[in-house]
Design an enzyme around this catalytic site. Structure first.
Site, short mmCIF file in Angstrom:
data_model
loop_
_atom_site.label_atom_id
_atom_site.label_comp_id
_atom_site.label_asym_id
_atom_site.label_seq_id
_atom_site.Cartn_x
_atom_site.Cartn_y
_atom_site.Cartn_z
N HIS A 74 32.44 39.21 28.34
CA HIS A 74 31.11 38.65 28.57
C HIS A 74 30.20 39.21 27.49
O HIS A 74 29.85 40.39 27.53
CB HIS A 74 30.60 39.02 29.97
CG HIS A 74 31.47 38.47 31.07
ND1 HIS A 74 31.32 37.19 31.56
CD2 HIS A 74 32.51 39.00 31.75
CE1 HIS A 74 32.24 36.96 32.49
NE2 HIS A 74 32.98 38.05 32.63
N LEU A 75 29.86 38.37 26.51
CA LEU A 75 29.05 38.86 25.39
C LEU A 75 27.56 38.61 25.62
O LEU A 75 26.73 39.03 24.82
CB LEU A 75 29.52 38.26 24.06
CG LEU A 75 31.00 38.54 23.70
CD1 LEU A 75 31.33 38.04 22.31
CD2 LEU A 75 31.34 40.03 23.83
N HIS A 244 41.64 38.06 35.70
CA HIS A 244 41.61 39.36 36.39
C HIS A 244 42.31 39.43 37.76
O HIS A 244 41.68 39.64 38.78
CB HIS A 244 40.18 39.88 36.52
CG HIS A 244 39.13 38.85 36.91
ND1 HIS A 244 39.26 37.99 37.97
CD2 HIS A 244 37.91 38.61 36.37
CE1 HIS A 244 38.17 37.24 38.06
NE2 HIS A 244 37.33 37.58 37.10
N ASP A 317 37.82 41.89 30.67
CA ASP A 317 36.68 41.52 31.54
C ASP A 317 35.49 42.44 31.24
O ASP A 317 34.81 42.93 32.14
CB ASP A 317 37.05 41.56 33.02
CG ASP A 317 35.97 40.88 33.88
OD1 ASP A 317 35.02 40.29 33.33
OD2 ASP A 317 36.09 40.96 35.12
N HIS A 321 26.29 45.53 31.75
CA HIS A 321 25.04 45.43 32.52
C HIS A 321 24.18 46.63 32.13
O HIS A 321 24.70 47.71 31.83
CB HIS A 321 25.31 45.48 34.02
CG HIS A 321 26.00 44.24 34.54
ND1 HIS A 321 25.38 43.01 34.57
CD2 HIS A 321 27.23 44.05 35.05
CE1 HIS A 321 26.22 42.11 35.07
NE2 HIS A 321 27.36 42.71 35.37
C1 NCD Z 1 31.39 39.43 35.55
C2 NCD Z 1 30.00 39.38 34.93
O1 NCD Z 1 29.26 40.35 35.05
O2 NCD Z 1 29.67 38.38 34.26
N1 NCD Z 1 31.40 40.49 36.52
C3 NCD Z 1 32.49 41.15 36.97
O3 NCD Z 1 32.34 42.00 37.83
N2 NCD Z 1 33.68 40.91 36.50
C4 NCD Z 1 31.78 38.11 36.09
C5 NCD Z 1 33.24 37.98 36.40
O4 NCD Z 1 34.10 38.08 35.50
O5 NCD Z 1 33.59 37.76 37.54
ZN ZN Z 2 35.49 36.74 36.95
#
Ligand code: NCD
Ligand code: ZN
Length: 441
Positions: A74-75, A244, A317, A321
């Site tokens: 997630h970039l 995942h 993954d 945050h």
């Molecule tokens: C991911 C996110 O923060 O975008 N969060 C996570 O806990 N893995 C979303 C996801 O991959 O489910």
């Molecule tokens: Zn996910």
């Protein structure tokens, strides 16, 4: 990231491991003009070593691997650049050993269009680091109803589709998505979670959640979706990939599906391979992740599945945050942890403990994910563009907040010392990460 790449790079006496060509041997590597020109015992002749243009690295005690491919990061760009952006995300990827990174579409706006896909590709291209491969949404706005224009998305550069972060819960929509994606030969990546079973869930449902008084996310919410989807994949003939995987039940279903010849693939994260729900005790929000950390029995099943090929790939993954989403009450905290810079030392630890063979880990980080998205896999081959990763397997790696390239720090490993450091990474024939000198070689 466009750091100086020498005309001639020589690494001598290094242990090169590339399972795709059954290579595990001590040898020399010569990279010239971004391509591997020689690879073998005594390949670096005196003449080459002495060349004025050459940068020579003593590779004794180091590992030379094909660079890695991440199917799941997630970039955060566009929309949440305070958590991560393409520049910081790709810098973290380079530092972790990656030459290719797939970017999940749960941004703001969602990547459900040609415009967003093209913008991502262009920006990454300009940076000149690891290659970014966008993943497009399955449904418009990831709302689970209307399918995206997958032809457009593919044409603009997406390598797969996914509504990650959300599950495609409707069987009818999932069936149509698989049929549609199949016409473009795009894999459909499912975030397998029956939301009806996980509403309000904070962590894995088990003894720990009961003790802590937190609502649980039962394994069966994952298993149900994986079971349904493998049936849909079988009847549509589409390429289906599970993101995942976290539960032992899902592992069993995948093993059965593969034995029947269904075109399914799966990935597992470094944290699901190494951590359990016991880490959540103390309401540590860094351990809140989706799907949740499960029990030792699941961890063991995931390791076994990775070892025997039931699970194809390791994917980070990487879910950055900021403190805004993590320094708060457990129930309010956003799920996710960073992973790009940590995956290799986390996995090398399992190798040292005999839980997984090194060759399998290398395959799961390079060849196997490359196959899922149908890209040419990084490999240690004469004539190939250099996409490689030099690692010191014994060097300590302190998870130091000041040294992480990611903009976010959300990992339960912060401050810990792991073992195994990435020293140098080449992507697309260029050096994108280089700490060789800093480490005294
Ligand atoms: C991911 C996110 O923060 O975008 N969060 C996570 O806990 N893995 C979303 C996801 O991959 O489910
Ligand atoms: Zn996910």
């Amino acid at each position: 990231m466009k750091a100086g790449t020498p005309e001639l790079l020589v690494i001598t006496g290094v242990r090169a491991v590339d399972p795709a060509r059954e290579l595990d041997a001590e040898l020399d590597l010569v990279v010239e003009g971004g391509a591997i020109v020689r690879l073998g015992p005594a390949a670096a002749t005196e003449e080459i070593r002495r060349s004025e243009r050459a940068r020579v690295i003593d590779g004794r005690g180091l590992l030379l691997l094909p660079a890695f491919v991440d199917l799941h990061a997630h970039l955060r760009e566009p929309g949440h650049e305070y958590k991560e952006d393409i520049r910081s995300g790709l810098a973290a990827a380079a530092a972790g050993g990656f030459a290719h990174v797939c970017a999940m579409p749960n941004t703001r706006p969602v990547n459900d269009s040609r415009a967003v896909t093209e913008a991502l590709v262009a920006k990454a291209h300009e940076l000149g680091g690891p290659v970014l491969h966008p993943i497009g949404a399955i449904t418009v706005g990831q709302r689970g109803a209307e399918l995206t224009e997958m032809a457009d998305l593919k044409d603009a550069g997406v390598v797969a589709v996914s509504d990650d972060g959300r599950c495609v819960t409707s069987s009818a929509v999932m069936r149509r998505a698989l049929e549609y994606a199949r016409t473009f030969d795009l894999p459909v990546i499912q975030h397998a979670e029956d939301h009806a079973l996980t509403e309000g869930a904070q962590m894995h449902e088990g003894a720990v959640s009961t003790r802590m008084g937190l609502r649980g996310w039962p394994r069966v919410a994952e298993d149900i979706i994986v079971a349904r989807d493998t049936l849909l994949a079988e009847c549509t003939g589409a390429r289906y990939h599970v993101a995942h995987v976290s539960s032992r039940g899902a592992v069993r279903i995948l093993r059965d599906a593969k034995a029947r010849g269904v075109a399914v693939t799966a990935e597992v994260t470094p944290h699901h391979l190494t951590l359990t729900d016991a880490m959540v005790v103390g309401y540590n929000t860094a351990c809140k992740v989706n799907p949740p950390l499960r029990e030792q029995g699941d961890v063991d099943a995931l390791r076994e599945a990775l070892a025997d090929g039931t699970i194809d790939a390791i994917a980070t993954d990487h879910a950055p945050h900021s403190t805004l989403e993590k320094d708060c009450e457990f129930a309010e905290a956003s799920p996710g942890m960073i992973g790009l810079e940590l995956v290799l030392p986390m996995l090398l630890d399992l190798v040292r403990r005999g839980a997984l063979p090194l060759a399998r880990v290398v395959t799961a980080l390079s060849t196997a994910p490359a196959k899922v998205i149908s890209i040419d896999a990084p490999s240690l081959h004469e004539g190939k563009r250099a996409e490689l990763c030099l690692v010191d397997p014994e060097a300590p790696f302190v998870v130091d907040p000041a040294r992480l390239r990611s903009k976010s720090r959300n990992t339960p490993l912060l401050g810990k010392t792991l073992t195994g450091r990435v020293q140098l990474v080449m992507a697309g024939g260029r050096i994108v990460f280089d700490e060789v000198k800093a480490n005294g070689r």
